[in-house]
Design a protein around this motif. Sequence first.
Motif, PDB file in Angstrom:
ATOM      1  N   PRO A 564       0.836  -1.344   0.088  1.00  0.00           N
ATOM      2  CA  PRO A 564      -0.121  -0.030   0.061  1.00  0.00           C
ATOM      3  C   PRO A 564       0.990   1.379   0.000  1.00  0.00           C
ATOM      4  O   PRO A 564       2.105   1.191   0.144  1.00  0.00           O
ATOM      5  N   LEU A 565       0.200   2.377  -0.459  1.00  0.00           N
ATOM      6  CA  LEU A 565       1.112   3.581  -0.463  1.00  0.00           C
ATOM      7  C   LEU A 565       1.585   4.025   0.942  1.00  0.00           C
ATOM      8  O   LEU A 565       2.853   4.744   0.854  1.00  0.00           O
ATOM      9  N   ASP A 566       1.019   3.570   2.035  1.00  0.00           N
ATOM     10  CA  ASP A 566       1.556   4.041   3.270  1.00  0.00           C
ATOM     11  C   ASP A 566       2.673   2.988   3.882  1.00  0.00           C
ATOM     12  O   ASP A 566       2.792   3.015   5.102  1.00  0.00           O
ATOM     13  N   SER A 567       2.727   2.020   3.052  1.00  0.00           N
ATOM     14  CA  SER A 567       3.658   0.861   3.317  1.00  0.00           C
ATOM     15  C   SER A 567       4.835   0.700   2.541  1.00  0.00           C
ATOM     16  O   SER A 567       4.843   1.004   1.455  1.00  0.00           O
ATOM     17  N   TRP A 568       5.877  -0.099   3.140  1.00  0.00           N
ATOM     18  CA  TRP A 568       7.261  -0.488   2.310  1.00  0.00           C
ATOM     19  C   TRP A 568       7.603  -1.929   2.581  1.00  0.00           C
ATOM     20  O   TRP A 568       7.236  -2.289   3.831  1.00  0.00           O
ATOM     21  N   LYS A 733       8.527  10.865  -2.656  1.00  0.00           N
ATOM     22  CA  LYS A 733       9.327  10.930  -3.723  1.00  0.00           C
ATOM     23  C   LYS A 733      10.871  10.538  -3.626  1.00  0.00           C
ATOM     24  O   LYS A 733      11.372   9.817  -4.386  1.00  0.00           O
ATOM     25  N   TYR A 734      11.550  11.050  -2.699  1.00  0.00           N
ATOM     26  CA  TYR A 734      12.733  10.758  -2.356  1.00  0.00           C
ATOM     27  C   TYR A 734      13.190   9.628  -1.653  1.00  0.00           C
ATOM     28  O   TYR A 734      14.108   8.871  -2.111  1.00  0.00           O
ATOM     29  N   HIS A 735      12.282   8.893  -1.078  1.00  0.00           N
ATOM     30  CA  HIS A 735      12.585   8.005   0.032  1.00  0.00           C
ATOM     31  C   HIS A 735      11.367   7.181  -0.013  1.00  0.00           C
ATOM     32  O   HIS A 735      10.303   7.452   0.655  1.00  0.00           O
ATOM     33  N   HIS A 736      11.369   5.752  -0.895  1.00  0.00           N
ATOM     34  CA  HIS A 736      10.308   5.072  -0.970  1.00  0.00           C
ATOM     35  C   HIS A 736       9.790   4.367   0.564  1.00  0.00           C
ATOM     36  O   HIS A 736       8.922   3.942   0.473  1.00  0.00           O
ATOM     37  N   ALA A 737      10.914   4.181   1.100  1.00  0.00           N
ATOM     38  CA  ALA A 737      10.559   3.388   2.407  1.00  0.00           C
ATOM     39  C   ALA A 737      10.395   4.216   3.585  1.00  0.00           C
ATOM     40  O   ALA A 737      10.101   3.919   4.598  1.00  0.00           O
ATOM     41  N   LYS A 738      10.140   5.742   3.396  1.00  0.00           N
ATOM     42  CA  LYS A 738       9.849   6.694   4.261  1.00  0.00           C
ATOM     43  C   LYS A 738       8.959   7.559   3.745  1.00  0.00           C
ATOM     44  O   LYS A 738       8.787   7.803   2.596  1.00  0.00           O
ATOM     45  N   ILE A 739       8.007   7.850   4.669  1.00  0.00           N
ATOM     46  CA  ILE A 739       6.990   9.007   4.541  1.00  0.00           C
ATOM     47  C   ILE A 739       7.571  10.395   5.185  1.00  0.00           C
ATOM     48  O   ILE A 739       7.736  10.368   6.386  1.00  0.00           O
ATOM     49  N   ILE A 740       7.970  11.329   4.470  1.00  0.00           N
ATOM     50  CA  ILE A 740       8.451  12.482   4.964  1.00  0.00           C
ATOM     51  C   ILE A 740       7.373  13.626   5.016  1.00  0.00           C
ATOM     52  O   ILE A 740       6.961  13.872   4.192  1.00  0.00           O
ATOM     53  N   LEU A 741       7.181  13.751   6.239  1.00  0.00           N
ATOM     54  CA  LEU A 741       6.088  14.771   6.669  1.00  0.00           C
ATOM     55  C   LEU A 741       6.702  16.059   6.401  1.00  0.00           C
ATOM     56  O   LEU A 741       7.679  16.712   7.135  1.00  0.00           O
ATOM     57  N   SER A 805      19.440  19.612  -1.966  1.00  0.00           N
ATOM     58  CA  SER A 805      20.449  18.262  -1.930  1.00  0.00           C
ATOM     59  C   SER A 805      20.118  17.473  -0.761  1.00  0.00           C
ATOM     60  O   SER A 805      20.456  16.293  -0.678  1.00  0.00           O
ATOM     61  N   SER A 806      19.438  18.041   0.300  1.00  0.00           N
ATOM     62  CA  SER A 806      19.384  17.438   1.709  1.00  0.00           C
ATOM     63  C   SER A 806      17.939  16.718   1.802  1.00  0.00           C
ATOM     64  O   SER A 806      16.963  17.163   1.281  1.00  0.00           O
ATOM     65  N   PRO A 807      18.155  15.311   2.045  1.00  0.00           N
ATOM     66  CA  PRO A 807      16.908  14.388   2.079  1.00  0.00           C
ATOM     67  C   PRO A 807      16.152  14.450   3.395  1.00  0.00           C
ATOM     68  O   PRO A 807      17.018  14.862   4.451  1.00  0.00           O
TER      69      PRO A 807
END
Length: 910
Positions: A564-568, A733-741, A805-807
Amino acid sequence: MKCILYTSVLLSVVLLITAPQNPKCKPLGQYIFNELYKGGDIMLGGVFAVHFKTIAPELSFKSKPEQWKFFQRSQVFLFAIEEINKDQTLLPNITLGYRLYDNCMNLQVSLRAASTLIAGVDDTMTDSHCNGLPPVVAVVGEPVSTHSIAIARILGIFSIPQISYCASCPCLSNKLEFPSFFRTVPNDDFQVKAMAELVKYFGWTWVGVIGSNDDYGLYAIASFTQEVNKFGCIAFSETVNINEKKTVLQVVSVIKQSTAKIVVVFLLKMEVMELIKEIVHQNITGRQWIASEAWSSFAALASNEKFDYFGGTLGIAARRGELSGLEEFLFQIQPQPDPHNSLLPLFWEVMFGCKLYFSEAKSNLSSLGEGKICTSAEKIRDMRTEFSDVSQLRASYNVYKAVYAVAHALHDLMSCERGNGPFENNTCADITSFQPWQLLYYLRKVNFTNHLGERVTFDENGDALPAFDIVNWQRTADGTVVSKTVGVFDQLTMTYHQLSLQKDHIFWNFDSRTIPESVCSKRCQPGTRKATRKGEPVCCFDCIPCAEGTFSNQTDSSECDMCPLDSWSNPKRTVCLLKEIEFLSYEDAMGLTLTLIAFFGACSSVSVIVIFLVFRNTPVVKANNAELSFLLLFSLTLCFLCSLCFIGEPSNLTCMFRHVVFGISFVLCISCILVKTIVVIMAFKATVPGNNVTKWFGISRQRGTVFFFTFIQALICLTWLMTAPPTPAKNTKYHHAKIILECNLGSVLGFSCLFGYIGLLACVSFLLAFLARRLPDNFNEAKFITFSMLIFCAVWIAFIPAYISSPGKHTVAVEIFAILSSSFGLLIAIFAPKCYVILIQPEYNTKKALLGKEFKKNIYVVGSPVTLCLNSVGWIMDGWMDGCCGVQPGHRQVDMISAPKHVYLQYIYK
């Protein structure tokens, strides 16, 4: 050829039974059978395969064929009838008789036996034969499917019930073609399904199958292949013809070369014996054999050295029964000089290897023991053979159930209430003169539970309830190989699991003594998917790891599922985990550090405010345009504190508040610096005495300018928030395994205007301060403003690439760092020198110290010359020279205009 044979037999039967023009008729001849007979009120017929070795009968009609016999099943037929006759509750006052023929394992003999049972054996037939009971009311047998098909067609014409104890061909379930056929053994459809379930139970997906080259074997192979293809693959499929040695050699060669460790065999006992012989000869071990019902009960096939090859064989067998009293019944058999019981003397001679003096059989005495005469005193009890072994009653138990099924049908026929019968006009059948079709009606509805607790009934196709024993060939302590029951397959069970096994009781004939593995490719573990190899069966595949963001939580998954979108997916790709939600929080080491730095900066600004308030009457503070300084320190405090809005989980409020506070605080700060810079430049650029250029830019106008610049920024922020305000967003977008709030800007234009306006003011301030950098060194505030703005601009210029450049949360950290760095740059560059003088070197915070070396210079002012005391290294700011250096009370400083190394003051006497 078979059709011609069936036609001739039918014609002879019809001629024997129906001869309306002749009141008396005699048959042209009679067939001679090996038989067993006993008279009774109601006669049952039997067609049994008594031989234990097949010898084709001699058909030249020059002599009778010599035959070897096998006997136990026929004796169970007799045992069941005797048991029923003794039971006065089942068929009271009725005695069952029997006439049993040996089919010699030959189709023609079976057809002869069936026609004889239908027509009877009387030498003369009259019209009276058309009345009363027929010669037999039902036939138990034939064991072989091919033979049963043939005689079932004949018996079906006359509606005479036939109950087979071994014929398992599914074709016999066709009631349109075989209306009077029943059986106490499940048909091959159930057998195949049971064997497929057994294979599936142990996870064997790579299986070889062998069958006989006839209807039984070909049908079994086709059905089994269809069942296995639902979960596995057939490694090879071969047929055997024992009359052709090369077919056996070919099959053994395929078994030897195949990687399949499981071999399913649909063969008859005699065919299996040839296969076993060749397997042992070529020393092929390491195979798990799965036996069909036709040979699974013959564990003796694996005796002695053959156990190393076929020990541990699993098989499907008819349900085993324990018949109390059967063993003793078998021990009491005695031969009699009765031509209607010719099987007894023949059996006796074979059993004891002698010749009965009254036997008419033309046996080869050399094979029985030349010159040895039977005494009739021999005891079967002393001969431990398969005949007297009652521990594995399977086909014999089916015979027992068949006889009892007929008996219960007769019981139901007798129990019919007059006026409530099932036949025309609600009539009942007469037990003394009923017809076979009437018994057939009751046989279809028979349903009882025998003394072993097993339910006996037939389905709508005349088939027995589908239940099998699972047997395993094991060696006992005395070296005997037996078929041990290790499970049950019951298709009528109400539970999901139709196959029940005692796995701990199974003997595996492998070095590891564990369940063998037979797969083309090992199972794909969770986290991988199957990729079929081109040109190979579907069971041959490679295991490909699932891609990032996909998972498989089952073995042998054909596809990896998307998370799912909120999972990895986890590193093993076996499960989807909720994505790590990342934002700069106060609990993080980085967030905590930045928070402490922000509070330190805010406290530093407040501390400077306190210092300036305490020392507000000192020359340094007074010379520093106190109001703008306090406003600048207040804005710096806000700049430090606004960075806290960037820490913590983003929300609608914090997303809007952080940018508004940031924009207004920095504009207020830069505006104060800009106004201070303008004041300095305007003061020191007036070169003509008496020029009042700064008069119109007093304190009120300076204050108004600051708030005007700040109002413009507030207007930008308000417009931004009303049109497209920043909102919380989940960035994957930048981290598939993370959700950046993070905070979505909403309007890039709004943010650009806010940030660009700050940059504009900063650039103007830097430019003006740069132009004023050559003012006198000491107390030259323009120099420090230039340095502070240089730091500010450098920080924010470096911020742009670092921000991009900072993630993740580091993006916000970079922004906070830029805010804090620029704020500290402004605070330290502008106020550190003043605080240093005020706190560390208070001796320089005096008029005398600040003036340093005095020199006198006569200048001309309005009215009269005045001697001016000027500190050559001091700062020149409005207000600090009031009442100093000889300026008498009553005078006030009106203006200061600076020129290189010259100062002109205009004084007006009051």
